[in-house]
Design an enzyme around this catalytic site. Structure first.
Site, PDB file in Angstrom:
ATOM      1  N   ASP A 106     -43.411  32.631   7.929  1.00 12.15           N
ATOM      2  CA  ASP A 106     -43.365  32.125   9.218  1.00 12.15           C
ATOM      3  C   ASP A 106     -43.456  30.691   9.140  1.00 12.15           C
ATOM      4  O   ASP A 106     -44.480  30.326   8.185  1.00 12.15           O
ATOM      5  CB  ASP A 106     -43.969  32.662  10.131  1.00 12.15           C
ATOM      6  CG  ASP A 106     -43.805  32.299  11.527  1.00 12.15           C
ATOM      7  OD1 ASP A 106     -42.676  31.629  11.887  1.00 12.15           O
ATOM      8  OD2 ASP A 106     -44.845  32.097  12.292  1.00 12.15           O
ATOM      9  N   ASP A 135     -44.305  28.128  12.215  1.00 12.03           N
ATOM     10  CA  ASP A 135     -45.237  27.468  13.261  1.00 12.03           C
ATOM     11  C   ASP A 135     -46.300  28.631  13.539  1.00 12.03           C
ATOM     12  O   ASP A 135     -46.117  29.931  13.673  1.00 12.03           O
ATOM     13  CB  ASP A 135     -44.294  27.356  14.655  1.00 12.03           C
ATOM     14  CG  ASP A 135     -43.436  26.362  14.589  1.00 12.03           C
ATOM     15  OD1 ASP A 135     -43.636  25.348  14.049  1.00 12.03           O
ATOM     16  OD2 ASP A 135     -42.015  26.688  15.000  1.00 12.03           O
TER      17      ASP A 135
HETATM   18 MG   LIG Z   1     -45.082  31.584  14.035  1.00 11.14          MG
END
Ligand SMILES: [Mg+2]
Length: 195
Positions: free
Chosen positions: A23, A25
């Site tokens: 992932d 962010d």
């Molecule tokens: Mg995230």
């Protein structure tokens, strides 16, 4: 204080046959609470991430980012803004000896958008792009349960980083491993892979 813990006692040894899904962010960069990183000036690597990515580059054959970017769907930023951020991010990562092979993003607005995590679509696209990906030899690292569900949906083992959310009680059905941050996870892979 986050304690490294897991359903399984130790990370499996990995090699270049393994794929890492990441992932973005809250994992690679600092997440903006209730907002989106709209340009490079707002992008800030999390501590230790560049070193973590350098280690991952030695451990994994394929490193892919899968990221929901609804800020595009909402009109806060354009796809070109996102590409600019990713170009500069890639440049910095490569300068530090790291590598991201491809970045998949879901710009959709709709919660049920088929490409948005936790739906497996971005993972399936990656498996199409790189047919040698073996789901049973893959990990998904994220900071939300949606990431963990995505990992489950594509058949990957999951690693939760409580960088922005509360540490889940372990054992947890969606979480195989828990590390305080990306660098701790990367260091743990290195240890097991050299045993
Ligand atoms: Mg995230």
């Amino acid at each position: 204080m986050v304690q490294t813990s897991s359903l399984k006692s130790v990370l499996p040894a990995v090699n270049k046959e393994w794929t890492l899904f990441l992932d973005r962010d809250g994992v690679i960069n600092v997440e903006k609470p209730m907002d989106y990183v709209r340009n490079w000036e707002e992008f800030q690597f999390n501590p230790g991430v560049l070193e973590a990515l350098r280690l991952f580059a030695q451990q994994f054959g394929r490193i892919l980012v899968v990221t929901n970017q609804r800020g595009i769907g909402k009109g806060y930023m354009t796809e070109q803004d996102l590409h600019d951020i990713h170009d500069k991010m890639q440049e910095k990562i490569q300068k530090h000896g790291g590598r991201i092979d491809k970045i998949y993003y879901a710009p959709e607005l709709d919660d049920d958008g088929p490409r948005r995590k936790p739906n497996p679509t971005m993972g399936l696209e990656a498996m199409k792009d790189f047919p040698d990906i073996d789901a049973s030899k893959s990990f998904m690292i994220g900071n939300t349960f949606s990431d963990m569900e995505f990992g489950r949906n594509i058949g990957a083992q999951t690693i939760f980083l409580p960088t922005t959310r509360t540490e889940p009680p372990m054992p947890h059905p969606l979480v195989d491993f828990l590390f305080p941050d990306l660098l701790e996870a990367a260091k743990s892979f290195q240890l097991t892979s050299t045993q």
